[in-house]
Design a protein around this motif. Structure first.
Motif, PDB file in Angstrom:
ATOM      1  N   ALA A  75     -54.555  31.985  10.041  1.00  0.00           N
ATOM      2  CA  ALA A  75     -54.464  31.689   8.612  1.00  0.00           C
ATOM      3  C   ALA A  75     -55.659  32.256   7.867  1.00  0.00           C
ATOM      4  O   ALA A  75     -56.743  32.485   8.444  1.00  0.00           O
ATOM      5  CB  ALA A  75     -54.362  30.187   8.391  1.00  0.00           C
ATOM      6  N   GLN A  76     -55.458  32.463   6.568  1.00  0.00           N
ATOM      7  CA  GLN A  76     -56.518  32.851   5.649  1.00  0.00           C
ATOM      8  C   GLN A  76     -56.301  32.092   4.350  1.00  0.00           C
ATOM      9  O   GLN A  76     -55.168  32.027   3.847  1.00  0.00           O
ATOM     10  CB  GLN A  76     -56.500  34.364   5.389  1.00  0.00           C
ATOM     11  CG  GLN A  76     -56.899  35.207   6.590  1.00  0.00           C
ATOM     12  CD  GLN A  76     -56.802  36.699   6.313  1.00  0.00           C
ATOM     13  OE1 GLN A  76     -55.987  37.147   5.512  1.00  0.00           O
ATOM     14  NE2 GLN A  76     -57.642  37.486   6.987  1.00  0.00           N
ATOM     15  N   GLY A  77     -57.341  31.490   3.828  1.00  0.00           N
ATOM     16  CA  GLY A  77     -57.219  30.736   2.591  1.00  0.00           C
ATOM     17  C   GLY A  77     -56.248  29.582   2.682  1.00  0.00           C
ATOM     18  O   GLY A  77     -55.612  29.216   1.688  1.00  0.00           O
ATOM     19  N   GLY A  78     -56.125  29.005   3.895  1.00  0.00           N
ATOM     20  CA  GLY A  78     -55.230  27.867   4.056  1.00  0.00           C
ATOM     21  C   GLY A  78     -53.771  28.232   4.192  1.00  0.00           C
ATOM     22  O   GLY A  78     -52.926  27.336   4.309  1.00  0.00           O
ATOM     23  N   GLN A  79     -53.439  29.524   4.212  1.00  0.00           N
ATOM     24  CA  GLN A  79     -52.058  29.964   4.324  1.00  0.00           C
ATOM     25  C   GLN A  79     -51.870  30.824   5.569  1.00  0.00           C
ATOM     26  O   GLN A  79     -52.785  31.567   5.966  1.00  0.00           O
ATOM     27  CB  GLN A  79     -51.654  30.782   3.091  1.00  0.00           C
ATOM     28  CG  GLN A  79     -51.674  30.000   1.793  1.00  0.00           C
ATOM     29  CD  GLN A  79     -50.669  28.848   1.813  1.00  0.00           C
ATOM     30  OE1 GLN A  79     -49.532  29.017   2.252  1.00  0.00           O
ATOM     31  NE2 GLN A  79     -51.095  27.675   1.337  1.00  0.00           N
ATOM     32  N   PRO A  80     -50.705  30.739   6.220  1.00  0.00           N
ATOM     33  CA  PRO A  80     -50.473  31.568   7.407  1.00  0.00           C
ATOM     34  C   PRO A  80     -50.499  33.048   7.052  1.00  0.00           C
ATOM     35  O   PRO A  80     -50.026  33.458   5.983  1.00  0.00           O
ATOM     36  CB  PRO A  80     -49.091  31.129   7.896  1.00  0.00           C
ATOM     37  CG  PRO A  80     -48.425  30.545   6.697  1.00  0.00           C
ATOM     38  CD  PRO A  80     -49.517  29.911   5.894  1.00  0.00           C
TER      39      PRO A  80
END
Length: 615
Positions: A75-80
């Protein structure tokens, strides 16, 4: 199993995708060589990601059974990350890695495998049917239902929008067995298996020597214990978990199943199957070889399945193995996940990690605690060295005189906890239990690496007897340490040719019902059996000791026909008793090659953990 392929793949119905939002398919990333030195125990590519998101849900299998799955994605920035990655999965007893699942909470070991999301993998936990959050009823242990489930799940994982189609599997203990069985169904997208402490043959592992003295007998949980497991995301009130837990209770406890199967060809009335065969990876060796899936085995010199790993490595072409001075599924600071990462990068990403140039066998020699490697097992320099039991003690060489006849009482109340060992699946030396015979102090160090063989003559006044042999190291101060063991039920002493490769070609017992030969009261009987492999250094001044006993604290259901009050050990010209040990003397040239100092596993920091987002 190939006839199942098309039907199983088409029959799978999916209850959820495990993806938050719609993934955008992209081509697999271009593969480049690892950016670190690639060698055994040293593999640290830079982390590509520092976050992880998880989602748990149910997948419906071909027969309508819903199994729980937890998917961890980079994930990056809380998103997959919307990309396609290789998938590594674990066919476990729960979707949330409970300590009782077999991998436990061991630092840097199998339990931390989900952290490989940092390196561009999707890591998936699946609760096997009849366990954890999954529905269904467990039938025995690693039956063909579970193997067919694995086929479906591997092919489902390969089709997901976050998957590039390359699937690997890992596990240890019961989940290592599950991984080995997944190799038997030739799922097209299974590319690599990393498995520890599993059984090659269930009978030889769980009734070693025909004796029911294996410490564990698989999962048996109450509804309350199942309800303590974290439910899948869509079941916050545990309504579905309760229904699944109730289905689990229909299973026959493994203790009752195994207790009723004294012979290798015993038929299980509860399971309607000759279950030692159905549940053994060895039964599917042709399929495993045909599939050609790379296998990496992990074992421990203090694990009672250590021989099983070496047998699997010998029977699966190209398989690798590492064995440390470890208990069951432990790795004591060794960077195990880094080695798994190196293996999966090679076979799931096509990266040259250097693993193909390594020797296939890595093991630690206890004493100097030095890692060694070898291309072959047994080691060429491990000379089979006989030790004769005589009235003068344990004498190196063949029997030449000093006839021995010794009776010893059998203590059925022996308990290792009194000796401070506790329930670790290990034997222990209890002074006064059984009978011990030692050799003279060694004048030089001797390395014991490989499989020993016992060739003993005994007599008893009962139709049967269980004989346990412990090889021990006696220090100058009298401290005794058990370094390995062997065992055999006297009535199953008939030897036969094994249907698979045995490294070293030691004695094997078919142990069918028709092979049983009751003891004749007072008449000598010859017992030949293998000793569990190990690698240990006897230091100068120490003595080699053998202890013989008629009982062991791990026995789970004693045979009333095999409980003599005393056992007689004989050794004379007509009945020469001996034990052959694989010894490497100082200056031996064929021992394993030294391995460079290994980097210890680095713990995951609190900051790293807090960066992972769980959904």
């Amino acid at each position: 199993m190939r006839w199942l392929a098309a039907g199983l793949a088409a029959a799978l119905a999916v209850a959820g995708t495990g993806v938050a939002g719609q993934a955008v398919p992209v081509p697999p990333p271009t593969l480049t060589p690892a950016e670190v030195p690639a060698s055994f125990g040293h593999y640290q590519p830079p982390r590509r990601y520092h976050e992880q998101v998880t989602h748990s849900f149910y997948v419906t299998l071909r027969d309508g059974t819903r199994v729980a799955m937890l998917v961890a994605r980079p994930a990056q920035g809380g998103q997959p990350v919307e990309d396609r990655f290789p998938v590594i999965w674990h066919h476990s007893l729960s979707a949330t890695q409970q300590p009782a699942d077999g991998v436990g909470s061991r630092a840097a070991g199998f339990v931390t495998m989900p952290n490989l999301t940092d390196h561009g993998y999707v890591v998936v936990q699946v609760a096997r049917r009849g366990n954890g959050q999954s529905f269904g009823t467990m039938r025995g242990y690693h039956d063909r239902n579970e193997a067919h489930d694995a086929y479906e799940l591997i092919e489902w994982l390969a089709r997901q929008p976050w998957s590039n189609g390359n699937v690997g599997q890992y596990g240890c203990s019961n989940t290592g067995d599950a991984a080995a069985h997944a190799m038997s169904v030739n799922a097209p997208h299974l590319k690599a298996v990393f498995a520890g402490c599993f059984s090659w043959n269930k009978y030889d592992a769980m009734r070693r020597g025909g004796i029911f003295a294996q410490w564990g007998t698989g999962p048996t949980r109450t509804i309350a214990q199942d309800m303590a497991v974290r439910p899948v995301d869509s079941d916050p009130d545990k309504v579905l978990l309760r229904l699944a837990a109730e289905q689990h209770q229909r299973a026959v406890p493994l203790f009752e199943v195994w207790k009723a199967l004294p012979y290798r060809d015993s038929f299980s009335p509860q399971l309607q199957s000759p279950f030692w065969a159905e549940g053994s990876a060895s039964s599917y060796r042709p399929q495993m070889v045909q599939g050609g899936v790379p296998l990496y085995v992990v074992g421990g010199w203090r694990d009672e399945l250590r021989d099983q790993g070496l047998i699997a490595q010998a029977n699966i072409p190209g398989a690798r193995i590492l064995i440390g001075d470890w208990l069951h599924c432990e790795n004591d600071g060794f960077a195990l996940v880094e080695e798994a990462h190196r293996f999966f990068d090679r076979h799931l990403k096509g990266i040259d990690t250097g693993i193909d140039r390594d020797d296939p066998i890595h093991y630690v020699v206890v004493g100097p605690n030095a890692w060694r490697s070898s291309k072959v097992w047994p080691l060429p320099d491990a000379r089979p060295t006989p030790f004769a039991l005589t009235a003068r003690g344990l004498v190196e060489g063949v029997f030449t005189g000093a006839a021995l006849r010794r009776d010893f009482a059998v203590d059925y109340a022996v308990n290792c906890e009194k000796s401070g060992f506790g329930p670790t699946m290990q034997p222990c030396h209890n002074p006064g239990n059984g009978w011990s015979i030692a050799g003279p102090p060694l004048t030089a160090a001797a390395e014991y690496t490989g499989h020993g063989v016992a060739d003993l003559w005994i007599a008893a006044d009962t139709p049967d007897a269980n004989l346990f042999l412990y090889v021990e190291d006696v220090a100058p101060d009298g401290t005794v340490r058990v370094i390995t063991e062997g065992r055999l039920k006297a009535s199953l002493r008939r030897t036969a040719e094994a249907p698979w490769i045995l490294p070293g070609g030691y004695p094997w017992h078919r142990a069918f019902a028709e092979d049983a030969q009751p003891l004749q009261p007072g008449q000598p009987a010859r017992l030949q059996f293998d000793l569990m492999p190990t690698s240990w250094t006897f230091q100068p001044g120490h003595r080699v000791q053998l202890t013989l006993a008629g009982s062991d604290w791990r026995e789970r259901a004693r045979d009333p026909q095999a409980q003599p009050r005393t056992i007689t050990i004989l050794s004379d010209r007509d009945h020469p008793s001996s034990v052959v040990l694989p010894l490497i003397r100082q200056g031996g040239s064929g021992a394993g090659r030294p391995v460079a100092t290994l980097r210890r596993a680095q713990p995951v920091t609190a900051a790293d953990q807090s960066a992972r987002v769980t959904r």
